[in-house]
Write an enzyme that holds these catalytic residues in place. Structure first.
Site, PDB file in Angstrom:
ATOM      1  N   LYS A 140       0.868  -1.170   0.000  1.00  0.00           N
ATOM      2  CA  LYS A 140       0.000   0.000   0.000  1.00  0.00           C
ATOM      3  C   LYS A 140       0.907   1.222   0.000  1.00  0.00           C
ATOM      4  O   LYS A 140       1.641   1.470   0.949  1.00  0.00           O
ATOM      5  CB  LYS A 140      -0.917  -0.034   1.222  1.00  0.00           C
ATOM      6  CG  LYS A 140      -1.985   1.059   1.227  1.00  0.00           C
ATOM      7  CD  LYS A 140      -1.559   2.207   2.088  1.00  0.00           C
ATOM      8  CE  LYS A 140      -2.632   3.271   2.190  1.00  0.00           C
ATOM      9  NZ  LYS A 140      -2.090   4.503   2.844  1.00  0.00           N
ATOM     10  N   GLY A 176       4.838   3.289  11.212  1.00  0.00           N
ATOM     11  CA  GLY A 176       4.107   4.545  11.206  1.00  0.00           C
ATOM     12  C   GLY A 176       3.723   4.976  12.599  1.00  0.00           C
ATOM     13  O   GLY A 176       4.363   4.610  13.586  1.00  0.00           O
ATOM     14  N   SER A 177       2.632   5.727  12.682  1.00  0.00           N
ATOM     15  CA  SER A 177       2.224   6.330  13.943  1.00  0.00           C
ATOM     16  C   SER A 177       1.555   5.317  14.863  1.00  0.00           C
ATOM     17  O   SER A 177       1.017   4.293  14.424  1.00  0.00           O
ATOM     18  CB  SER A 177       1.245   7.476  13.683  1.00  0.00           C
ATOM     19  OG  SER A 177      -0.004   6.985  13.194  1.00  0.00           O
ATOM     20  N   GLY A 222      -2.367   5.309  14.003  1.00  0.00           N
ATOM     21  CA  GLY A 222      -2.705   4.562  12.798  1.00  0.00           C
ATOM     22  C   GLY A 222      -2.392   3.083  12.922  1.00  0.00           C
ATOM     23  O   GLY A 222      -3.183   2.220  12.510  1.00  0.00           O
ATOM     24  N   GLU A 229       5.643  -1.214  13.723  1.00  0.00           N
ATOM     25  CA  GLU A 229       6.635  -0.412  14.446  1.00  0.00           C
ATOM     26  C   GLU A 229       6.010   0.958  14.596  1.00  0.00           C
ATOM     27  O   GLU A 229       5.789   1.657  13.606  1.00  0.00           O
ATOM     28  CB  GLU A 229       7.950  -0.366  13.668  1.00  0.00           C
ATOM     29  CG  GLU A 229       9.098   0.238  14.449  1.00  0.00           C
ATOM     30  CD  GLU A 229       9.301   1.695  14.109  1.00  0.00           C
ATOM     31  OE1 GLU A 229       8.782   2.534  14.874  1.00  0.00           O
ATOM     32  OE2 GLU A 229       9.958   1.985  13.110  1.00  0.00           O
ATOM     33  N   CYS A 239      12.704   7.095  13.626  1.00  0.00           N
ATOM     34  CA  CYS A 239      11.983   6.456  14.725  1.00  0.00           C
ATOM     35  C   CYS A 239      12.896   6.150  15.901  1.00  0.00           C
ATOM     36  O   CYS A 239      12.416   5.862  17.001  1.00  0.00           O
ATOM     37  CB  CYS A 239      11.288   5.189  14.241  1.00  0.00           C
ATOM     38  SG  CYS A 239      12.298   4.150  13.182  1.00  0.00           S
ATOM     39  N   GLU A 244       5.816  10.399  22.080  1.00  0.00           N
ATOM     40  CA  GLU A 244       6.745  10.769  21.022  1.00  0.00           C
ATOM     41  C   GLU A 244       6.265  12.007  20.279  1.00  0.00           C
ATOM     42  O   GLU A 244       5.090  12.115  19.925  1.00  0.00           O
ATOM     43  CB  GLU A 244       6.902   9.617  20.025  1.00  0.00           C
ATOM     44  CG  GLU A 244       7.843   9.938  18.868  1.00  0.00           C
ATOM     45  CD  GLU A 244       7.834   8.872  17.791  1.00  0.00           C
ATOM     46  OE1 GLU A 244       8.861   8.710  17.122  1.00  0.00           O
ATOM     47  OE2 GLU A 244       6.785   8.217  17.609  1.00  0.00           O
TER      48      GLU A 244
END
Length: 502
Positions: free
Chosen positions: A180, A237-238, A241, A261, A298, A385
């Site tokens: 995606k 990602g976040s 999400g 992650e 990250c 974060e």
């Protein structure tokens, strides 16, 4: 080259509704929106490809991975130009760092599967005369799990995206991939997807081995993770999400693993002897790590725990001076820039503002804040974060409070000890705590470089990642897309070739 297309089972697909890119420089480009129908086509093609692709030899898949690297390198100029415009990253970061890393990890997985050790093959010979019961012949090895969904990441348009570590390790395992695309770099995604598709065709692999569907809103991600033929999901990602997708995977009629992650503040513990000897050096080096790449890693070490006193003052002043010389930098997307501004403003509650200023558009400047250990312990928001160049110094009363706050940390990707030999007593007390909290613990360095190697772990207890037993970087990443199967008394001629004569 076919830019701006979906790639479904080897074919470029255009048409339908579209969206505009949001580049850091240059004009916006038009790309086709993903649809649930395209997701279904891609996943069904992956399922159709799975029996043949999973049965390919390790050598055949290794050649495929190497061919993908070659096809990406053949497009280096086009990829660099588009990636720079979309992300705002400088040319050396794309051409000399991220693209080579992407290709090197493809080749690393080629070498890894040629070795064959990842299969963890085991054989217990039959014992027909054993009393009171005979033992059957048992053979075990790891087998691929099925089609894998991979979500492209925002902060690495190459190394964690279309042909990044998730895709490389899944293909190495024998799992077809449906990618995606990330809306922040659709042109880069298109070019890399074209390269992967060209390699699949050149190596005569099943056409459904790889597909890429551009972003089309949250329903595209939902359709992908809920598709009954998807066997696992890789995501970077976040937290928000990733947790939403994780919950969708868990609620399926047949729940599947979600390897996400999700984020980390990557705490750094500056121990007293090290601070007494080199507080200013630590502060300057920390500032460099915080501001590297506009802090969009990250593993960015966002929080430093220090014992209050003159050494803490020296460290902060040194970091402030270094950050003051850092110019405004361009964030990868407008959304990331806005999230940084809002997160920085929220962090001002309960902290003292040492350095930082507002910025506009996609440009941001570093921030440095400080607080005390009691405030940190009482304010959960400070442990969230803020993705970007923001650092928080937590001034603790003493070594006991430093250890106490370490116990209260959430799961992290990394944890760092800045220490000298005289600090080994405190380090010995902290290390077991940090080992429980983080996937990687390091001494006298900074975690913003993630080595792609056999011994690397890029993951950690939740919320750093959703599966603490996995890594998204390094050769152990292949384990996510495999499962063990035990074969009992199966005639050798019927066993997988890798398990015969074992």
């Amino acid at each position: 080259m076919t830019q701006g297309a979906h790639w479904i089972a080897g074919d470029p697909v255009t048409g339908g509704d579209s969206f505009h890119s949001d580049p850091a420089t240059g004009e916006a480009q038009v790309y086709p929106k993903g649809t649930t129908d395209l997701v279904d086509r891609a996943v069904r093609a992956a399922e159709d490809a799975f029996p043949a692709f999973s049965a390919t030899t390790r050598e055949e898949r290794a050649v495929l991975l190497e061919k993908i690297a070659e096809e990406i390198e053949a497009r280096v100029d086009a990829i660099t130009e588009v990636a720079m415009a979309e992300s705002g990253l400088p040319e050396p970061r794309i051409r000399s760092v991220e693209l080579p890393r992407t290709c090197n990890q493809l080749r690393l997985f080629a070498s890894h599967i040629r070795d064959g050790a990842y299969l963890d093959r085991r054989h217990d010979d039959a014992l027909p005369d054993r009393k009171p019961l005979p033992r059957p012949d048992l053979r075990l090895m790891q087998v691929p799990i099925g089609p894998v969904a991979v979500f492209g990441a925002s902060n690495f348009p190459l190394a964690f995206s279309t042909a990044g570590g998730d895709t490389a390790s899944a293909l190495a395992a024998g799992c077809p991939v449906v990618n995606k695309g990330h809306p922040g770099h659709p042109g880069t995604t298109s070019l890399v997807a074209e390269a992967v598709s060209a390699a699949v065709k050149a190596c005569n692999m099943p056409s459904g081995t790889f597909s890429m569907v551009h972003d089309g809103g949250t329903e595209i991600g939902r359709a992908l993770v809920e598709h009954p033929l998807i066997a696992a999901v890789g995501f970077t990602g976040s937290l928000r999400g990733g947790r939403a997708l994780f919950d969708l995977c868990a609620k399926r009629p047949n729940p599947i693993p979600f390897f996400g992650e999700l984020g980390s503040i990557n705490p750094m513990f500056c121990l007293p002897a090290a601070m007494g000897a080199r507080a200013a050096d630590i502060g300057k080096a920390w500032a460099g790590s915080l501001a590297m790449g506009a802090g969009q890693f990250c593993t960015n070490p966002g929080v430093a725990f220090v014992v209050d006193g003159p050494a803490a003052d020296q460290m902060i002043e040194s970091a402030t001076a270094a950050l003051d010389e850092t110019p405004a930098q361009t964030m990868l997307t407008s959304g990331i820039a806005e999230a940084f501004r809002s997160g920085s403003a929220k962090m001002k509650d309960g902290t003292t503002h040492r350095f930082g200023e507002a910025a506009e558009g996609r440009n941001v400047t570093p921030w440095l804040l400080q607080t005390d250990g009691d405030t940190w312990a009482a304010n959960e928001d400070l442990a969230e974060e803020v993705f970007g160049p923001l650092g928080l110094v937590v001034r603790v009363r003493d070594e006991a409070q430093m250890t106490e706050l370490a116990h209260g940390l959430h799961g992290q990707l990394t944890a760092t000890l800045q220490m000298d030999d005289e600090d080994q007593g405190l380090a010995a007390r902290l290390l077991p705590v940090l080992t429980r909290k983080a996937g990687r613990v390091l001494a006298n360095g900074f975690p913003t470089g993630v080595e792609v190697a056999d011994a690397m772990v890029h993951g950690g207890p939740y919320p750093a990642s959703t599966n603490f037993g996995a890594t998204s970087v390094g050769t152990m990443a292949i384990r996510r897309w495999l499962r063990p199967v035990s074969y009992q008394n199966i005639p050798e001629a019927l066993l997988p070739a890798d398990l015969q004569k074992v």
